[in-house]
Structure formats: C-alpha cells, structure tokens
Scaffold this motif. Sequence first.
Motif, PDB file in Angstrom:
ATOM      1  N   PRO A  82      47.891  45.934  40.347  1.00 13.05           N
ATOM      2  CA  PRO A  82      47.061  47.080  40.724  1.00 13.05           C
ATOM      3  C   PRO A  82      47.915  48.327  40.932  1.00 13.05           C
ATOM      4  O   PRO A  82      49.069  48.231  41.376  1.00 13.05           O
ATOM      5  N   ARG A  83      47.363  49.505  40.623  1.00 14.67           N
ATOM      6  CA  ARG A  83      48.107  50.752  40.750  1.00 14.67           C
ATOM      7  C   ARG A  83      47.349  51.729  41.640  1.00 14.67           C
ATOM      8  O   ARG A  83      46.122  51.775  41.645  1.00 14.67           O
ATOM      9  N   TYR A  84      48.108  52.500  42.397  1.00 17.50           N
ATOM     10  CA  TYR A  84      47.531  53.514  43.267  1.00 17.50           C
ATOM     11  C   TYR A  84      47.039  54.675  42.414  1.00 17.50           C
ATOM     12  O   TYR A  84      47.735  55.134  41.491  1.00 17.50           O
ATOM     13  N   VAL A  85      45.849  55.201  42.730  1.00 17.09           N
ATOM     14  CA  VAL A  85      45.254  56.240  41.889  1.00 17.09           C
ATOM     15  C   VAL A  85      45.566  57.652  42.367  1.00 17.09           C
ATOM     16  O   VAL A  85      45.133  58.623  41.746  1.00 17.09           O
ATOM     17  N   GLY A  86      46.283  57.798  43.485  1.00 15.02           N
ATOM     18  CA  GLY A  86      46.711  59.119  43.917  1.00 15.02           C
ATOM     19  C   GLY A  86      45.884  59.729  45.036  1.00 15.02           C
ATOM     20  O   GLY A  86      46.204  60.815  45.511  1.00 15.02           O
ATOM     21  N   TYR A  87      44.823  59.053  45.448  1.00 14.60           N
ATOM     22  CA  TYR A  87      44.043  59.568  46.567  1.00 14.60           C
ATOM     23  C   TYR A  87      43.581  58.420  47.452  1.00 14.60           C
ATOM     24  O   TYR A  87      43.447  57.277  47.025  1.00 14.60           O
ATOM     25  N   THR A  88      43.384  58.762  48.706  1.00 14.31           N
ATOM     26  CA  THR A  88      43.023  57.784  49.720  1.00 14.31           C
ATOM     27  C   THR A  88      41.570  57.986  50.126  1.00 14.31           C
ATOM     28  O   THR A  88      40.974  59.020  49.804  1.00 14.31           O
ATOM     29  N   ALA A  89      40.992  57.003  50.796  1.00 10.49           N
ATOM     30  CA  ALA A  89      39.560  57.069  51.090  1.00 10.49           C
ATOM     31  C   ALA A  89      39.260  56.595  52.503  1.00 10.49           C
ATOM     32  O   ALA A  89      39.946  55.723  53.047  1.00 10.49           O
ATOM     33  N   ALA A  92      38.907  40.749  38.153  1.00  6.59           N
ATOM     34  CA  ALA A  92      38.981  41.001  36.719  1.00  6.59           C
ATOM     35  C   ALA A  92      39.105  42.479  36.375  1.00  6.59           C
ATOM     36  O   ALA A  92      39.795  42.841  35.422  1.00  6.59           O
ATOM     37  N   HIS A  93      38.425  43.346  37.151  1.00  6.61           N
ATOM     38  CA  HIS A  93      38.310  44.750  36.720  1.00  6.61           C
ATOM     39  C   HIS A  93      38.167  45.693  37.910  1.00  6.61           C
ATOM     40  O   HIS A  93      37.271  46.546  37.917  1.00  6.61           O
ATOM     41  N   ALA A  94      39.015  45.552  38.911  1.00 11.50           N
ATOM     42  CA  ALA A  94      38.932  46.447  40.076  1.00 11.50           C
ATOM     43  C   ALA A  94      38.988  47.892  39.611  1.00 11.50           C
ATOM     44  O   ALA A  94      39.882  48.295  38.873  1.00 11.50           O
ATOM     45  N   MET A  95      38.010  48.678  40.070  1.00 13.31           N
ATOM     46  CA  MET A  95      37.889  50.060  39.605  1.00 13.31           C
ATOM     47  C   MET A  95      37.745  50.995  40.792  1.00 13.31           C
ATOM     48  O   MET A  95      37.439  50.587  41.903  1.00 13.31           O
ATOM     49  N   THR A  96      37.952  52.277  40.539  1.00 13.49           N
ATOM     50  CA  THR A  96      37.729  53.275  41.581  1.00 13.49           C
ATOM     51  C   THR A  96      36.242  53.358  41.886  1.00 13.49           C
ATOM     52  O   THR A  96      35.401  53.011  41.044  1.00 13.49           O
ATOM     53  N   PRO A  97      35.867  53.839  43.069  1.00 11.51           N
ATOM     54  CA  PRO A  97      34.453  53.831  43.460  1.00 11.51           C
ATOM     55  C   PRO A  97      33.664  55.044  42.992  1.00 11.51           C
ATOM     56  O   PRO A  97      32.571  55.291  43.498  1.00 11.51           O
ATOM     57  N   ASN A  98      34.162  55.787  42.021  1.00  9.28           N
ATOM     58  CA  ASN A  98      33.542  57.059  41.657  1.00  9.28           C
ATOM     59  C   ASN A  98      32.172  56.918  41.000  1.00  9.28           C
ATOM     60  O   ASN A  98      31.393  57.878  40.979  1.00  9.28           O
ATOM     61  N   LEU A  99      31.867  55.754  40.466  1.00 11.85           N
ATOM     62  CA  LEU A  99      30.540  55.499  39.915  1.00 11.85           C
ATOM     63  C   LEU A  99      29.741  54.538  40.784  1.00 11.85           C
ATOM     64  O   LEU A  99      28.609  54.199  40.438  1.00 11.85           O
ATOM     65  N   GLY A 100      30.313  54.082  41.892  1.00  9.20           N
ATOM     66  CA  GLY A 100      29.618  53.133  42.749  1.00  9.20           C
ATOM     67  C   GLY A 100      29.309  51.821  42.050  1.00  9.20           C
ATOM     68  O   GLY A 100      28.303  51.176  42.334  1.00  9.20           O
ATOM     69  N   GLN A 101      30.198  51.383  41.126  1.00  6.20           N
ATOM     70  CA  GLN A 101      29.868  50.251  40.277  1.00  6.20           C
ATOM     71  C   GLN A 101      30.692  48.989  40.543  1.00  6.20           C
ATOM     72  O   GLN A 101      30.512  47.987  39.853  1.00  6.20           O
ATOM     73  N   GLY A 102      31.563  49.001  41.536  1.00  2.40           N
ATOM     74  CA  GLY A 102      32.399  47.824  41.753  1.00  2.40           C
ATOM     75  C   GLY A 102      31.588  46.570  42.013  1.00  2.40           C
ATOM     76  O   GLY A 102      31.708  45.555  41.297  1.00  2.40           O
ATOM     77  N   ALA A 103      30.732  46.600  43.037  1.00  5.36           N
ATOM     78  CA  ALA A 103      29.907  45.435  43.356  1.00  5.36           C
ATOM     79  C   ALA A 103      28.856  45.197  42.287  1.00  5.36           C
ATOM     80  O   ALA A 103      28.511  44.049  41.990  1.00  5.36           O
ATOM     81  N   LEU A 132      42.808  48.270  38.792  1.00  5.95           N
ATOM     82  CA  LEU A 132      43.520  47.266  38.007  1.00  5.95           C
ATOM     83  C   LEU A 132      43.595  47.714  36.555  1.00  5.95           C
ATOM     84  O   LEU A 132      42.559  47.994  35.945  1.00  5.95           O
ATOM     85  N   PRO A 133      44.789  47.823  35.984  1.00  9.19           N
ATOM     86  CA  PRO A 133      44.878  48.134  34.552  1.00  9.19           C
ATOM     87  C   PRO A 133      44.140  47.074  33.735  1.00  9.19           C
ATOM     88  O   PRO A 133      43.964  45.933  34.185  1.00  9.19           O
ATOM     89  N   PRO A 134      43.697  47.422  32.522  1.00  6.17           N
ATOM     90  CA  PRO A 134      42.901  46.491  31.723  1.00  6.17           C
ATOM     91  C   PRO A 134      43.631  45.182  31.446  1.00  6.17           C
ATOM     92  O   PRO A 134      44.824  45.175  31.110  1.00  6.17           O
ATOM     93  N   LEU A 135      42.916  44.081  31.595  1.00  5.14           N
ATOM     94  CA  LEU A 135      43.447  42.761  31.263  1.00  5.14           C
ATOM     95  C   LEU A 135      43.113  42.412  29.819  1.00  5.14           C
ATOM     96  O   LEU A 135      42.119  42.875  29.261  1.00  5.14           O
ATOM     97  N   ALA A 136      43.933  41.553  29.229  1.00  6.17           N
ATOM     98  CA  ALA A 136      43.700  41.126  27.852  1.00  6.17           C
ATOM     99  C   ALA A 136      42.590  40.087  27.759  1.00  6.17           C
ATOM    100  O   ALA A 136      41.997  39.888  26.693  1.00  6.17           O
TER     101      ALA A 136
END
Length: 349
Positions: free
Chosen positions: A149-156, A258-269, A240-244
């Motif tokens: 996993p990589r830090y995206v540059g902002y905290t929440a 599998a696909h941890a994403m930022t919450p900007n679309l509210g789509q994680g769950a 999480l960077p894309p997995l193969a």
Amino acid sequence: MAHAAIRPRQHPPGRARDTWGSVAASAGLPLATDLRYDRVHFVPVPATNSLEGQGGIQDSTGRWLARTNGAELERRYGPTAMIHRADLLAVLCAAVPAEALRSGVTVTEVRPDGTVAHSGGESRADLVVGADGIHSVARRSVWPDAPLPRYVGYTAWRMITPPVPVGETSESWGAGERFGYVPLADGRVYCFATANAPEGADGGGLAGLRRRFAGWHDPIPALLEATDPGAVLHDDLHELPPLASYTKGRVALVGDAAHAMTPNLGQGACQALEDAVVLAKTVDGPSGLDAYDRLRRPRTQKIALRSHRIGVAAQWASPAAVTLRNTAVRLLPGSSFVRSLGPVLDWTA
C-alpha cells in the motif's frame, strides 16, 4: 464445500473506528440491482437515509461549484441508501450462523492449497476468502511480491456528530483541504475532512480541526463544535497499487485486500459488497475463481484509478490551480455530474 473467510479484527462497539472506510457503507450501490441466484440472501436493514434533494460540491465560502439532484440520481440508478457501517456489520453478522464465526483467532499465514495457519492451529478449506483489509495477511502470504500500500499524500478525519440540523449532503473544496457531511437517518451527521500532510504527521485532534476549518461556510463550524473529541478518527490515507490477479489456487481476495482505494467516490465498502455477490455467483461455475477475477478486477481497478484522480484534483493547493479547478467544475452542465456516475453506479451482477 468448506469455506474459510478471513476478516479484519473487529474493534469494540461504540468506538470511532466503527465508522472507518465509509459510514455510508452502501452508498453508491443501487438497491434495485437484480441479484437472482441461490447463494445471495436478502436481509432486513435498519432505517437508512436516502440521498434526496440537492447536494454537491461547494468551495470554502459556500459557493456551489456543482449540484446533485437526488431525484435524478434515483431515476437513473435506483435508490441509494446511507447506513452506518456498524449497523451494516451487525446485519451481516446476524445473518450468519453463530457456529460459523470464530472470533479471537489471529491468522498468520494462508497458502494457495487452502491451508490457513492461525493462533488455534491449522485449518483446510476448499475456498479461502481473504477479506482482511488493506494490510491483508492473505495477500502477503499468497502474493509475497505484490506491491505494498502507498500513501496518497493527504490525511483524513472522520466523525459522527450528535443530531444537527443539516438539510443536504455536501463536500467543500479548499486549497489542499476538504470537508464533507452526510445526514444520517437518525439525525446524526457523518463528517469527514482531508488535508495535505506528510505521512505520519500529527492530526491535531478536534481542536486542530476547529482551527483549520473555523473560517469555512456554515454549517461546518457548527458541526465541529457539536462533535465529541472522542468521536474523531484520524488516519493517513493509503491505496493499493493494481494487482495482477485476485485469485490463486483456492484463495480469493475481496474488498480492500484486493483493491483498497481512496474514499473519494465512497466506493470502498460498495465494491466489497459487489465482490461478495459475484464470488457467490461464480465460485461453483465452470470457470470458478477465474471468472470472479475476470469480472471484478477490471471494474474495481478502474474505479480505484478514478477515485485516485478525483483526489489529486480535489487536493490541489496552489491558488492558481484551485481557481482553475473551481472554475472548470462550476462551468460544467448541471446534468454532467449525474451522468458521470454511470460507470460506477450503473452495475448489475
């Protein structure tokens, strides 16, 4: 068929972390989705709040940059429910036989042959579902060379306030900062904030949030004033960077594993719920887990990339970039925002 599902350790009830990921855990998942197969069971959910009326994006002064029409959203994509994650977890747990859940077990290793090593010994299963979050033990075990996993540059920061009169859903964009709020069915309000910061920086607690957003438009200061200091959750945001692949042998990854994403679309769950539906549909089919990977990986990785790009623009900090961004968003046709959500919300299993 024997199944083993690896889940993250649960935090004590009532703690702020119960809201992590998205209080609107089912936001963006159309309730009218057609799910007609034996493995999918519908369960009753507690009272939820729909995205009704107007909402959208504002700047820090309260000027609207983009408006969202809740009625048009529902017409296009079906009703969208807002439910507290703790309530959703309670509903899902209640639908599972008590003997199927083993709490207090720490998983240390997962193998592609379906073996799970844990604090109680070892277990074997025909299918191991790694649903253990962004720091997944299943992923690290079976895919040791997968990117970290990589830090995206902002905290929440995330919090839930006591009932406060709020008539709409809004996200406000400033210079390297954002604040959003969503009313819940019981009158409480889910709030979130972001700010550009070095990884690991002190979040400053509620007092720091009040100072940071003191000059922003109403009702943001009032929401922070109503918040209890113990209700504030602060975390750096990672993706999480894309997995193969999401599958290997008898192991399948779902959700943030599998696909941890930022919450900007509210789509994680939401995407985790979609994963579960598709996995249930495909696991005993002729293509098995290959079909699950083929159906889920392209969609989830596209949504993760889109969420990342939205976050980059929303966190722009230079005055020139902020002016350009706000002007561009404000000049977009009113219907474009609703249409742009089609690739995310217009989904059937």
